[in-house]
Design a protein around this motif. Structure first.
Motif, short mmCIF file in Angstrom:
data_model
loop_
_atom_site.label_atom_id
_atom_site.label_comp_id
_atom_site.label_asym_id
_atom_site.label_seq_id
_atom_site.Cartn_x
_atom_site.Cartn_y
_atom_site.Cartn_z
N ASP A 27 0.78 -1.13 0.12
CA ASP A 27 0.14 -0.02 -0.45
C ASP A 27 0.68 1.14 0.23
N ALA A 30 -0.75 5.05 1.30
CA ALA A 30 -1.86 4.46 1.94
C ALA A 30 -2.68 5.94 3.02
N GLY A 33 -6.10 5.12 5.58
CA GLY A 33 -6.03 3.96 4.98
C GLY A 33 -6.83 3.06 4.46
N ALA A 36 -6.19 -0.03 2.42
CA ALA A 36 -6.08 -0.75 2.91
C ALA A 36 -7.42 -1.99 3.42
N GLU A 40 -8.61 -5.79 2.79
CA GLU A 40 -8.08 -6.84 4.31
C GLU A 40 -9.77 -7.50 3.69
N PRO A 46 -1.79 -6.53 4.10
CA PRO A 46 -0.57 -5.51 4.25
C PRO A 46 0.63 -6.21 4.23
N VAL A 49 3.11 -1.27 4.38
CA VAL A 49 2.59 0.83 3.79
C VAL A 49 3.21 1.67 3.90
N TYR A 60 -3.95 6.62 9.76
CA TYR A 60 -4.27 5.36 9.21
C TYR A 60 -4.28 4.08 10.46
#
Length: 66
Positions: A27, A30, A33, A36, A40, A46, A49, A60
């Motif tokens: 990522d 990022a 987040g 991400a 997920e 990940p 990051v 994040y």
């Protein structure tokens, strides 16, 4: 389109089976987040990051690890 059935994927109870193989992502940029989190939820993990902005990095960490 009249008379055709409409499938609403958000309300359906269809579940997709995911293979047991782990999938990893990197990522970059990022931010806070959001990507991400979505990845997920889709079964990705990940591996790395990267975020240069200190405020975004703090967001994040708070969003994904609290």
């Amino acid at each position: 389109m009249s008379g055709e059935p409409v499938i609403n994927l958000f309300e359906s109870k269809i579940h997709f089976e995911v293979e047991s193989k782990k999938r990893f992502v990197i990522d970059l940029f990022a931010g806070c987040g959001g990507l991400a989190t979505g990845l997920e939820l889709a079964g990705f993990n990940p591996a790395l990051v990267c975020e240069i902005d200190q405020d975004a990095r703090q967001s994040y960490l708070m969003n994904l690890f609290s």
